[in-house]
Design an enzyme around this catalytic site. Structure first.
Site, PDB file in Angstrom:
ATOM      1  N   ASP A 324     -32.876  42.015  56.127  1.00 36.57           N
ATOM      2  CA  ASP A 324     -31.892  42.609  57.032  1.00 36.57           C
ATOM      3  C   ASP A 324     -32.246  44.084  57.241  1.00 36.57           C
ATOM      4  O   ASP A 324     -32.939  44.684  56.415  1.00 36.57           O
ATOM      5  CB  ASP A 324     -30.497  42.462  56.399  1.00 36.57           C
ATOM      6  CG  ASP A 324     -29.434  43.188  57.185  1.00 36.57           C
ATOM      7  OD1 ASP A 324     -29.332  42.946  58.403  1.00 36.57           O
ATOM      8  OD2 ASP A 324     -28.717  44.014  56.584  1.00 36.57           O
ATOM      9  N   ASP A 521     -27.191  42.717  52.632  1.00 39.88           N
ATOM     10  CA  ASP A 521     -26.127  43.377  51.877  1.00 39.88           C
ATOM     11  C   ASP A 521     -24.739  43.171  52.461  1.00 39.88           C
ATOM     12  O   ASP A 521     -23.740  43.461  51.795  1.00 39.88           O
ATOM     13  CB  ASP A 521     -26.400  44.879  51.786  1.00 39.88           C
ATOM     14  CG  ASP A 521     -26.062  45.598  53.091  1.00 39.88           C
ATOM     15  OD1 ASP A 521     -26.410  45.054  54.168  1.00 39.88           O
ATOM     16  OD2 ASP A 521     -25.461  46.673  53.034  1.00 39.88           O
ATOM     17  N   ASP A 525     -24.483  38.720  56.231  1.00 35.06           N
ATOM     18  CA  ASP A 525     -25.727  38.205  55.662  1.00 35.06           C
ATOM     19  C   ASP A 525     -25.497  37.018  54.732  1.00 35.06           C
ATOM     20  O   ASP A 525     -26.456  36.327  54.364  1.00 35.06           O
ATOM     21  CB  ASP A 525     -26.449  39.307  54.869  1.00 35.06           C
ATOM     22  CG  ASP A 525     -26.894  40.462  55.742  1.00 35.06           C
ATOM     23  OD1 ASP A 525     -27.305  40.193  56.891  1.00 35.06           O
ATOM     24  OD2 ASP A 525     -26.819  41.609  55.293  1.00 35.06           O
TER      25      ASP A 525
END
Length: 640
Positions: A324, A521, A525
Site C-alpha cells: 500500500d 496499515d 487494506d
C-alpha cells in the site's frame, strides 16, 4: 457419557498433565541420583544393590512417561514418547537395569534440554505477556484509587509511576513522558512525549510520573491486542510441525518394524531393545519446535510479531510483494513541498495568512498547513466569519481582509483567476495543491505531498535482496501521483485508483507470480491483507482491523525490520529441515547398526543422546549469528 462427565474427565486429565509438567523440572535428578548410587554400589561389590538402584531410577521416569503417553493417547495423539516407554520397559523386562537407567537419564535430559531451549527461544515473546499490568491508579475525586484494568473507561485520568507499564492507549494529560518502547518496537533509546501526544499501552515509564488520559478500554488497547496475538502465535502449530507429526508416526512404525524384524531374525530381544533405544527420542520432535520458537522470539525482538509457525513458514516462501502507499510506503501525513507566492505578497506572508484562515478547518491538509507555519515561527491571527465548503476549501476574514484557501472550484465560485500555469494543470500534477487568494487576487500556490519514507527505497531494495522477485504498488491515489512517488525505485508495477475490492483483486491476480505478501496499515487494506498468502500490517499507528486481518504485525512505524524478518524465517526453516534430515539420518544409521548387533542398548542410548544434543544446539543457531545484533543494526528506527 454425558457432557458434564466428559468435561470432568478433561479437567482431571488437565490436572494430571499440569502435575506431570511440574515434575519434569526435577525428572533429570531422579535417574542421575539412581545411576550414581548404582555405580557406587557396583564398585563396592554390591551388584544386587546396584541393580535395585538402577531399576528404581528407571521406574521413576517410566511412571511419569507412562502418564504422559496415556494423556496423549486420550487426546488422540500417538507420539514418539511411546518408543521411549517401550525401550525403558524393555530394559527392565530383559534384566538390563544399567541400560534402563541410562535410557531414563538420557530421555529426562533430552526433555530438560528441549524445555531449556524452548524457554530461551521464547523469552522475548513470554516477556510481553509477563509484563502485562493488572491494575492502574485512577484519579477519583482528587484521590488515587487502584482499580483493575477492566474498570478503566475512556476519559479516565491515570497516574503512571516510574517503572509502570502503560495500561491503556491514551494521551499525555500534562507534562512530559519519557517512555521505553524497546519490548514493543525494538527501539533501543527511550522516546519523549509532550502534553497531548498519543502514547501506546505496553510502553514503560522511565522518566518522571505523569498523568495519562485514557482513550480506549484496556481490552481494546494496543498492548492487549499484542498479547492476544502472542498467545495465538504460541498456541498455533506450524505446517512444518504437523509434517513432523506425520513423519513421526511413520518413524514410529519403521522403528517397531526394524526392532521386531531384528528380534524375529535373530531371536535376540536385546537387539530389538537396542533399536528402540537408538530411536529415543527422535530429532523430529526436537528440532522443529525449537527452531520455530527461536525464530518467532528473534522476530519479536526486532519489533515483528509473527502469528505462529504457519505464518513464519509462509514468510520464508514469499516471492511477490504488494504494498500500500499511504501510511505504509509513505508517512500518511501531508507535507508542504512547494510554496510559490505571487506579487506583491512574499512567501512567508502568504503562508501566514493561509494558515491563519485554515486554523478553523479540521481537514488534514489544513492541519499540515498550520503546522508548517508554526514550524517557521509565523505568528497566526484569529480568523472570523469562516465558511468551509467540504471538498472545496475555506473562506473567511483575516486581519480585516477576505481570504480564500482551497482548490480551483472555490476560486471559480469567487471569480479569482490564477495564471494557467498555476491553476488546474498544477493541481493535476501534485498530490494536493492549495490555492490562496486575498481580496479577490491570487496570492500563492501551495503544493503538498505525502513523501516516501526515508527508509522506503532502501527497504524495497533490501526486500529484493531477500528474494522478493516482484514488487507492486497498490493505492487508491491517482496514477500520476503514485508513479511519481516510486520513480527510480525497484517497483515492477503500479495499480492506482483502487477501492478495497479492487485492491483485493490485485492481490489475487498477483498469485500467478508466486506466494504474495500484502503490506498495509488502514481499514481499507484489511480485505487485501486477509486475501494474501501473508498479510503484514503496520501496527504501531495502523488500524486495528488491519492488524487483526494480518499474519504479521510490525510493532514499529516502519517497514525496515521486514527484510530481517524474512531472513530470520528462511534461516529458521532451513535450519529446522537440516536438523530433521541429518538427525533422522544419524538415528536410522544407528538403528540399523543396532539391529545388526553392532550396538548394545547402553551404547545406543549414549549415541542417541549425542544426536539429540547436536540437533537441539543446531536448531538454536536461529538465535545466533547475524540475528544476535542489536536492534539498531537491523534497521529498527532509533529514538532521537
Amino acid at each position: 457419557m454425558t457432557t458434564a462427565a466428559v468435561g470432568s474427565t478433561e479437567t482431571g486429565w488437565s490436572a494430571v498433565a499440569g502435575w506431570v509438567l511440574r515434575l519434569r523440572g526435577w525428572l533429570t535428578v531422579l535417574p542421575l541420583a539412581g545411576l550414581c548410587a548404582g555405580l557406587s554400589a557396583q564398585a563396592l561389590g554390591r551388584a544386587d544393590v546396584a541393580a535395585a538402584a538402577w531399576t528404581l531410577a528407571t521406574l521413576a521416569v517410566l511412571a511419569v512417561l507412562a502418564t504422559q503417553v496415556v494423556i496423549s493417547l486420550t487426546r488422540g495423539d500417538v507420539g514418539l514418547d511411546l518408543v521411549a516407554l517401550l525401550s525403558m520397559g524393555g530394559a527392565l523386562v530383559l534384566s538390563q537395569p544399567l541400560a534402563g537407567a541410562v535410557i531414563a537419564l538420557m530421555y529426562a535430559g533430552g526433555q530438560s534440554l528441549e524445555a531449556y531451549a524452548a524457554g530461551r527461544a521464547g523469552r522475548a515473546m513470554t516477556a510481553l505477556i509477563a509484563r502485562q499490568p493488572r491494575t492502574a491508579l485512577r484519579e477519583e475525586a482528587g484521590a488515587l484509587t487502584e482499580v483493575p484494568l477492566a474498570a478503566l473507561v475512556p476519559g479516565d485520568r491515570i497516574l503512571v509511576r516510574v517503572g509502570d507499564v502503560l495500561p491503556v492507549d491514551g494521551r499525555v494529560a500534562a507534562g512530559r513522558a519519557m517512555l521505553d518502547r524497546s519490548s514493543l518496537t525494538g527501539e533501543a533509546l527511550p522516546v519523549a512525549f509532550e502534553a497531548d501526544d498519543a502514547v501506546l499501552s505496553g510502553s514503560v515509564n522511565v522518566g518522571t510520573p505523569f498523568k495519562l488520559l485514557a482513550e480506549r478500554l484496556a481490552a481494546d488497547s494496543t498492548y492487549a491486542g499484542i498479547i492476544r496475538l502472542v498467545e495465538a502465535a504460541q498456541a498455533s502449530k506450524a505446517p512444518m510441525a504437523r509434517m513432523a507429526d506425520r513423519y513421526g508416526l511413520a518413524f514410529l512404525g519403521l522403528t517397531l518394524l526394524l526392532a521386531g524384524g531384528a528380534w524375529a531374525a535373530t531371536g535376540d530381544a536385546v537387539r530389538a531393545l537396542a533399536v528402540l533405544v537408538v530411536a529415543t527420542p527422535c530429532p523430529l520432535i526436537l528440532a522443529v519446535p525449537v527452531a520455530l520458537v527461536s525464530a518467532l522470539s528473534r522476530a519479536a525482538g526486532i519489533g515483528v510479531l509473527i502469528k505462529g509457525g504457519g505464518a513464519l513458514e509462509t514468510l520464508a516462501k514469499i516471492r511477490v510483494l504488494v504494498v500500500d502507499k499511504t501510511g505504509t510506503l509513505t508517512h500518511g501525513t501531508a507535507r508542504l513541498t512547494s510554496a510559490r507566492a505571487l506579487a506583491p505578497f512574499g512567501e512567508a506572508e502568504a503562508l501566514r495568512l493561509a494558515a491563519s484562515l485554515d486554523q478553523a478547518s479540521g481537514h488534514p491538509i489544513a492541519r499540515a498547513l498550520v503546522e508548517e507555519a508554526r514550524r517557521h515561527g509565523l505568528g497566526l491571527s484569529q480568523p472570523t466569519k469562516v465558511t468551509e465548503s467540504p471538498g472545496e476549501g475555506v473562506s473567511g476574514w483575516v486581519e480585516g481582509r477576505h481570504a480564500l484557501v482551497g482548490g480551483p472550484r472555490l476560486m471559480q465560485i469567487h471569480g479569482v483567476r490564477f495564471p494557467p500555469a498555476d491553476g488546474a494543470q498544477r493541481v493535476a500534477a501534485a498530490a494536493a495543491t492549495v490555492l490562496v487568494a486575498v481580496e479577490g487576487a491570487p496570492v500563492a500556490v501551495l503544493e503538498f505531498s505525502d513523501p516516501l519514507r526515508n527508509d522506503g527505497g532502501g527497504t524495497l531494495a533490501a526486500l529484493r535482496a531477500c528474494g522478493i522477485e516482484r514488487v507492486v504498488l497498490a493505492t487508491g491515489d491517482r496514477r500520476a501521483v503514485a508513479e511519481a512517488l516510486v520513480a527510480g525505485l525497484p517497483v515492477d508495477a503500479v495499480a492506482a485508483d483502487l477501492d478495497p475490492a479492487a485492491k483485493t483483486g490485485t492481490v489475487a491476480a498477483e498469485r500467478r507470480n508466486g506466494p504474495v505478501m500484502m503490506v498495509g496499515d488502514g481499514v481499507n487494506d484489511a480485505p487485501a491483507l486477509a486475501a494474501a498468502d501473508l498479510g503484514v500490517a503496520l501496527g504501531a499507528r495502523g488500524a486495528a482491523a488491519a492488524a487483526e486481518a494480518a499474519d504479521v504485525v510490525l510493532l514499529v512505524d516502519s517497514l525496515a525490520p521486514l527484510p530481517e524478518a524474512i531472513r530470520i524465517a528462511r534461516r529458521a526453516r532451513a535450519i529446522a529441515l537440516q536438523s530433521v534430515w541429518v538427525g533422522l539420518g544419524l538415528s536410522l544409521s544407528g538403528m540399523v547398526a543396532a539391529a545388526l548387533g553392532y550396538l548394545t542398548p547402553l551404547q545406543g542410548a549414549l549415541l542417541q543422546e549425542a544426536i539429540d544434543v547436536a540437533v537441539i544446539l543446531n536448531a538454536m543457531r536461529v538465535l545466533g549469528g547475524w540475528a544476535a545484533r542489536e536492534p539498531s543494526a537491523q534497521g529498527v528506527p532509533q529514538a532521537t
